[in-house]
Design a protein around this motif. Structure first.
Motif, PDB file in Angstrom:
ATOM      1  N   LEU A   1       0.846  -1.190   0.000  1.00 30.84           N
ATOM      2  CA  LEU A   1       0.000   0.000   0.000  1.00 30.84           C
ATOM      3  C   LEU A   1       0.880   1.238   0.000  1.00 30.84           C
ATOM      4  O   LEU A   1       1.845   1.328   0.771  1.00 30.84           O
ATOM      5  CB  LEU A   1      -0.914   0.021   1.232  1.00 30.84           C
ATOM      6  CG  LEU A   1      -1.874  -1.157   1.418  1.00 30.84           C
ATOM      7  CD1 LEU A   1      -2.661  -0.983   2.703  1.00 30.84           C
ATOM      8  CD2 LEU A   1      -2.805  -1.307   0.227  1.00 30.84           C
TER       9      LEU A   1
ATOM     10  N   VAL B   1       0.675   5.205   0.706  1.00 30.36           N
ATOM     11  CA  VAL B   1      -0.168   6.196   1.373  1.00 30.36           C
ATOM     12  C   VAL B   1       0.514   7.554   1.238  1.00 30.36           C
ATOM     13  O   VAL B   1       1.689   7.706   1.597  1.00 30.36           O
ATOM     14  CB  VAL B   1      -0.386   5.850   2.854  1.00 30.36           C
ATOM     15  CG1 VAL B   1      -1.353   6.842   3.499  1.00 30.36           C
ATOM     16  CG2 VAL B   1      -0.915   4.422   3.009  1.00 30.36           C
TER      17      VAL B   1
ATOM     18  N   VAL C   1      -4.983   6.133  -0.186  1.00 30.57           N
ATOM     19  CA  VAL C   1      -4.403   4.802  -0.035  1.00 30.57           C
ATOM     20  C   VAL C   1      -4.491   4.118  -1.392  1.00 30.57           C
ATOM     21  O   VAL C   1      -5.600   3.938  -1.923  1.00 30.57           O
ATOM     22  CB  VAL C   1      -5.129   3.983   1.039  1.00 30.57           C
ATOM     23  CG1 VAL C   1      -4.483   2.611   1.178  1.00 30.57           C
ATOM     24  CG2 VAL C   1      -5.138   4.711   2.377  1.00 30.57           C
TER      25      VAL C   1
END
Length: 553
Positions: A491, A493, A504
């Motif tokens: 992920l 971010v 995200v």
């Protein structure tokens, strides 16, 4: 008879009058007056000249000897001048050199004969006030034309070699993109035949081994749990978590009137409760680094030194200076180079220190043709591709990878194939991936979060881009995104400055999975692993936001 008187001697014929002043001086010199003192002895020639007279020079060396004596002897008396005394080295306004006593006699004699004082070499008018003392034993002209030509040719050759390497690298990258497009095309055809289901990236893109299919991946979401105020004064900028020490730190402005400036706030990871404060510097903190093997914390703040603190006693254990340069960033290595401390300065240079010997500089590296400040320095441990490891240097306009040579401290720099200007750079040693935050440029009107991995093409280090996430158009503030490894996925971010949102992005799914509104600028984001689960800590101007990472299938 009276004898005749003796005959008188014949009278000498008088010499004809002479009109030559030179002949008069010759006759005067023929008469020796014993009452006058003996004439002054002539100045003795130097021993070098005597030896030269004893040993006649060969024809081949005649020119060389005259060239060697050209800057050592007075052109009037052909004797060597001195550094002091009557025959010291002087020059006229025209630039010619003489012994002082000789040129003074010459100017007096020149005025007596022709009523004009002139230089004996160029016949330029001169006076006694034009005599200047020189403090040099020998004056010699050096012809630098050939040297300059060689230097220009060397630069041209180096430029051509760089262009050739760039062309080869561009060709290899273009060929690789072509192969990737062909694979994507084949994959799309297979998806259409199978009914349009989503596929998965190959195992060489993220991680190793067999990966879970995309539709079987867990979905991850962020939920804010806490919003802790660290200080009432704005000035928080950087945050860092050390899993080795189970410690989270964030920079902040000092609240103590007795110690103005900036420091580091220690935060308890499980509860995100602010703990003790460590005063560090008088300027805004720019970078923080932990030592993985020692209880040390390094702080850089655009001062002329990097300070290293013991996190147990919270005392400064050492200070490192790089020849009075302003230091913007710092980093500490790991494994066999765990005692290495890197610092990046304002002029694009990197200095390597040994934390065991603060006053010793191990090596210095200066970027070529780019002198923008170094905003990040990150150590890269040895791996299969780079067996000796290296370190990444992120300047405002260029990113360079320095690869260590085997069993030595020498490092070979290579500029990576990514366009700036840049905001930040983060390296994840577990996933072996690099996350780069770049501002907008003429070719890309939006900011970018670039996730990649270091690789080699024809023995040249390159950045293999795995994903590019586009962000906001305006990036007036320097913010830092982060990458979070979760199971078989990653992920990314980051914070969008124009829309004031935190996003995200799911790398495997290639899509934005969540958008969170934030009414404050998020300067830094840091993943935190605790026994209660995974968190993301987001640093604002004076607060720390804690987001819990939840997953579901």
């Amino acid at each position: 008879a009276v004898p005749d008187p003796p005959a008188a001697p014949p009278l000498a014929q008088p010499s004809p009058p002479t009109t030559s002043r030179r002949s008069g001086r010759v006759q005067a010199q023929a008469v020796i007056n014993l009452a006058t003192p003996s004439p002054a002895k002539k100045r003795r020639r130097s021993s070098t000249r005597k030896s030269a007279e004893k040993k006649a020079p060969s024809k081949d060396n005649a020119g060389d000897d005259s060239d060697e004596d050209d800057g050592l002897t007075c052109p009037i008396c052909l004797d060597s001048w001195d550094m002091s005394g009557d025959h010291r080295l002087v020059s006229l306004r025209c630039g010619h050199l003489f012994g002082e006593a000789c040129i003074r006699r010459w100017l007096n004699e020149s005025q007596r004969q022709s009523s004009v004082r002139v230089c004996p070499q160029c016949k330029t008018k001169a006076s006694m006030r034009d005599i200047r003392h020189l403090y040099a034993k020998r004056v010699q002209m050096v012809d630098t034309e050939v040297r300059d030509q060689l230097e220009a040719e060397r630069r041209r050759t180096q430029s051509l070699l760089t262009e050739l390497a760039t062309a080869k690298l561009t060709y290899a990258l273009t060929n690789e993109k072509l192969v990737a497009l062909q694979l994507d095309y084949d994959r799309v055809k297979e998806l259409l035949r199978a009914g349009g289901g989503r596929g998965a990236f190959g195992s060489e893109d993220l991680g190793s081994g067999t990966q879970v299919a995309v539709h079987q991946l867990a979905q991850h979401r962020l939920f804010q749990e806490k919003n802790v105020e660290l200080t009432r004064e704005p000035g928080c900028r950087v945050m860092l978590y050390s899993a080795k020490h189970s410690l989270l730190v964030a920079s902040q402005k000092s609240t103590l009137n007795l110690f103005p400036g900036y420091g580091v706030r220690f935060i308890d990871p499980p509860t995100f409760k602010p703990l003790h404060y460590l005063h560090a510097t008088a300027l805004l903190v720019r970078d923080i680094a932990f030592s993985e093997t020692k209880q040390l914390l390094a702080v850089a703040s655009r001062e002329r030194k990097v300070k290293v603190f013991d996190i147990r006693t919270r005392l400064c254990s050492a200070m490192f200076m790089a020849n009075d340069k302003m230091l913007w960033s710092c980093s500490m290595d790991r494994n066999e180079r765990s005692h290495f401390l890197y610092s990046g300065d304002q002029r694009g240079g990197v200095t390597v220190f040994d934390i065991r010997f603060p006053e010793t500089i191990l090596s210095e590296f200066q970027a070529d043709e780019n002198f923008s400040p170094v905003i990040h320095v990150l150590a890269v441990p040895p791996n299969k591709t780079f067996t000796s490891g290296g370190f990444l240097v992120c300047q405002l306009t260029v990113i360079t990878f320095y690869e260590y040579a085997a069993a030595s401290e020498a490092a070979v720099p290579t500029r990576l194939n990514v366009e700036g200007p840049f905001l930040s750079m983060q390296y994840d040693s577990v996933q072996d991936t690099v996350l780069i935050s770049a501002r907008s440029n003429p070719s890309s009107p939006h900011s970018r979060f670039i996730l990649g991995r270091l690789a080699k093409i024809d023995s040249t280090p390159v950045l293999k881009v795995l994903a590019t996430i586009y962000g906001s158009k305006a990036t007036p503030v320097m913010t830092r995104p982060t990458q979070l490894g979760v199971e078989d996925n990653t992920l990314v971010v980051g914070y969008l400055q124009d829309s004031k949102q935190m996003i995200v992005h799911d790398v495997r799914r290639e899509e934005r999975v969540q958008t969170l509104p934030v009414n404050e600028v998020i300067y830094d984001i840091c993943p935190v692993a605790t026994q209660a689960g995974s968190y993301l800590a987001a640093l604002t101007d004076n607060k720390c936001r804690a987001y819990k990472v939840n997953s579901r299938r």
